[in-house]
Write an enzyme that holds these catalytic residues in place. Sequence first.
Site, PDB file in Angstrom:
ATOM      1  N   PRO A  47       0.828  -1.212   0.000  1.00  0.00           N
ATOM      2  CA  PRO A  47       0.000   0.000   0.000  1.00  0.00           C
ATOM      3  C   PRO A  47       0.860   1.260   0.000  1.00  0.00           C
ATOM      4  O   PRO A  47       1.929   1.298   0.609  1.00  0.00           O
ATOM      5  CB  PRO A  47      -0.821  -0.120   1.291  1.00  0.00           C
ATOM      6  CG  PRO A  47      -0.159  -1.158   2.113  1.00  0.00           C
ATOM      7  CD  PRO A  47       0.669  -2.018   1.216  1.00  0.00           C
ATOM      8  N   VAL A  48       0.360   2.270  -0.715  1.00  0.00           N
ATOM      9  CA  VAL A  48       1.139   3.502  -0.909  1.00  0.00           C
ATOM     10  C   VAL A  48       1.009   4.415   0.314  1.00  0.00           C
ATOM     11  O   VAL A  48      -0.082   4.557   0.878  1.00  0.00           O
ATOM     12  CB  VAL A  48       0.618   4.238  -2.174  1.00  0.00           C
ATOM     13  CG1 VAL A  48       1.322   5.569  -2.370  1.00  0.00           C
ATOM     14  CG2 VAL A  48       0.790   3.356  -3.397  1.00  0.00           C
ATOM     15  N   GLY A  49       2.133   5.007   0.732  1.00  0.00           N
ATOM     16  CA  GLY A  49       2.092   6.017   1.796  1.00  0.00           C
ATOM     17  C   GLY A  49       1.752   5.456   3.162  1.00  0.00           C
ATOM     18  O   GLY A  49       1.161   6.135   3.996  1.00  0.00           O
ATOM     19  N   LEU A  97       5.391   1.272   4.472  1.00  0.00           N
ATOM     20  CA  LEU A  97       5.764  -0.128   4.228  1.00  0.00           C
ATOM     21  C   LEU A  97       6.705  -0.271   3.036  1.00  0.00           C
ATOM     22  O   LEU A  97       6.903  -1.383   2.521  1.00  0.00           O
ATOM     23  CB  LEU A  97       4.498  -0.994   4.035  1.00  0.00           C
ATOM     24  CG  LEU A  97       3.547  -1.036   5.239  1.00  0.00           C
ATOM     25  CD1 LEU A  97       2.350  -1.947   4.943  1.00  0.00           C
ATOM     26  CD2 LEU A  97       4.258  -1.504   6.519  1.00  0.00           C
ATOM     27  N   ALA A 143      10.171   2.299  -2.592  1.00  0.00           N
ATOM     28  CA  ALA A 143      11.449   1.575  -2.755  1.00  0.00           C
ATOM     29  C   ALA A 143      11.212   0.206  -3.390  1.00  0.00           C
ATOM     30  O   ALA A 143      11.990  -0.240  -4.236  1.00  0.00           O
ATOM     31  CB  ALA A 143      12.139   1.421  -1.400  1.00  0.00           C
ATOM     32  N   ALA A 144      10.123  -0.477  -2.998  1.00  0.00           N
ATOM     33  CA  ALA A 144       9.862  -1.816  -3.546  1.00  0.00           C
ATOM     34  C   ALA A 144       9.566  -1.733  -5.035  1.00  0.00           C
ATOM     35  O   ALA A 144      10.090  -2.525  -5.828  1.00  0.00           O
ATOM     36  CB  ALA A 144       8.697  -2.473  -2.798  1.00  0.00           C
ATOM     37  N   ASP A 203      15.191   1.674   3.558  1.00  0.00           N
ATOM     38  CA  ASP A 203      14.134   1.041   2.753  1.00  0.00           C
ATOM     39  C   ASP A 203      14.735   0.339   1.541  1.00  0.00           C
ATOM     40  O   ASP A 203      14.334  -0.768   1.187  1.00  0.00           O
ATOM     41  CB  ASP A 203      13.123   2.093   2.269  1.00  0.00           C
ATOM     42  CG  ASP A 203      12.141   2.493   3.353  1.00  0.00           C
ATOM     43  OD1 ASP A 203      12.444   2.264   4.533  1.00  0.00           O
ATOM     44  OD2 ASP A 203      11.077   3.040   3.014  1.00  0.00           O
TER      45      ASP A 203
HETATM   46  O1  PMV Z   1       9.532   5.455   3.891  1.00  0.00           O
HETATM   47  P1  PMV Z   1       9.066   5.066   5.265  1.00  0.00           P
HETATM   48  O2  PMV Z   1       7.870   5.842   5.693  1.00  0.00           O
HETATM   49  O3  PMV Z   1       8.967   3.625   5.406  1.00  0.00           O
HETATM   50  O4  PMV Z   1      10.199   5.563   6.306  1.00  0.00           O
HETATM   51  C1  PMV Z   1      11.524   5.229   6.189  1.00  0.00           C
HETATM   52  C2  PMV Z   1      12.255   5.425   7.460  1.00  0.00           C
HETATM   53  C3  PMV Z   1      12.723   6.840   7.808  1.00  0.00           C
HETATM   54  O5  PMV Z   1      13.722   6.641   8.794  1.00  0.00           O
HETATM   55  C4  PMV Z   1      11.587   7.669   8.387  1.00  0.00           C
HETATM   56  C5  PMV Z   1      13.319   7.606   6.628  1.00  0.00           C
HETATM   57  C6  PMV Z   1      14.665   7.084   6.161  1.00  0.00           C
HETATM   58  O6  PMV Z   1      15.173   7.650   5.181  1.00  0.00           O
HETATM   59  O7  PMV Z   1      15.245   6.168   6.762  1.00  0.00           O
END
Ligand code: PMV
Length: 332
Positions: free
Chosen positions: A110-112, A115, A119-120, A161
Amino acid sequence: MTPPLRSGREARDAGPAPRAARAHGKAVLFGEHAVVYGAPAVAVPLPALAATASATLRASGPPSRIESALYAGPAEGAPAPLSPVVEAIRAALDLVGAPAAHVSIRSDVPVGRGLGSSAAVAAAVVQAVAGAVGRALDPEERHGLIQVAERAAHGTPSGLDARAVVAAGPIRFHAGLAAPLALGAPLTLVIADSGAPGSTAEAVAGVRAMRDARPHTAGTLIDRLGSLAKGSTEDLASGDLDALGARMTDAHGLLRLLDVSTDALDALVGAAARAGALGAKLTGGGLGGCVVALAASPAEAEEIAGSLAAAGARQVWTMTQQATTSIPEATR
Ligand code: PMV
């Protein structure tokens, strides 16, 4: 599951890569936000939440195209949420020396929701584009390309991520690199979506603003989050789930003080505790998104999942990562 990670030399020797590529979502167990300032972090892959992509090259003529549930059309006309993917496609095409590609994407992440959706998807897309020219990316090339998307998504990504969405098991992340973690006992987690999207960019900017305005307070919180992450790797190795859960709940308290929690996330953390979770916290950037709770067993996880759904979670997932007998060699 993701294919095993390979060294650059093995990757070059492996011959043409398949055209469809896969990565997965992730949950941050410890160290989100603190990791941006150099603290260690711990993350687990969520293999059930898959992102897949396939690509065919376009030798000339029409520009790159994207086909996805969110959008289908020319890459340059893609809506803003897809701009990290567009950047990743561009960077991958540049790397392999191809002008354009037609890229199909499917993602269950799911977006935003913290999770690892961007990046995935980026990980799957860059591997698919390279695979279309018969090229397997080595882990550092792949990481660099995923980071292009992550920078487009939220400016100063730590790289956590980008490592976690291609990892075969739980990782300890520090200074840009990931190492596999030993698990002395099975790790059963419940992940619950508050239903509200969270902006990682906004959350990271908020923590930075607090650090500028109140360096001592924010610095102390960040240090304590880093210490919890460090200590958690010992709990994971020894299988001390009670200690691990207590650290998760402590981490949530610190993340609240960093102003990245919400009432909905706090309510889900409370509901998880009442349902018998050993600990619970928000996961990822926060300001929306998900919580992760630690269960003593898969049966307990089902109970907790039911309580979180009853407490208003939009979606709930459970996962168990088996204890390690030996650590895979992998893993950047
Ligand atoms: O992209 P998210 O929401 O899964 O967060 C990643 C983790 C953070 O530490 C908030 C950002 C980062 O660059 O590591």
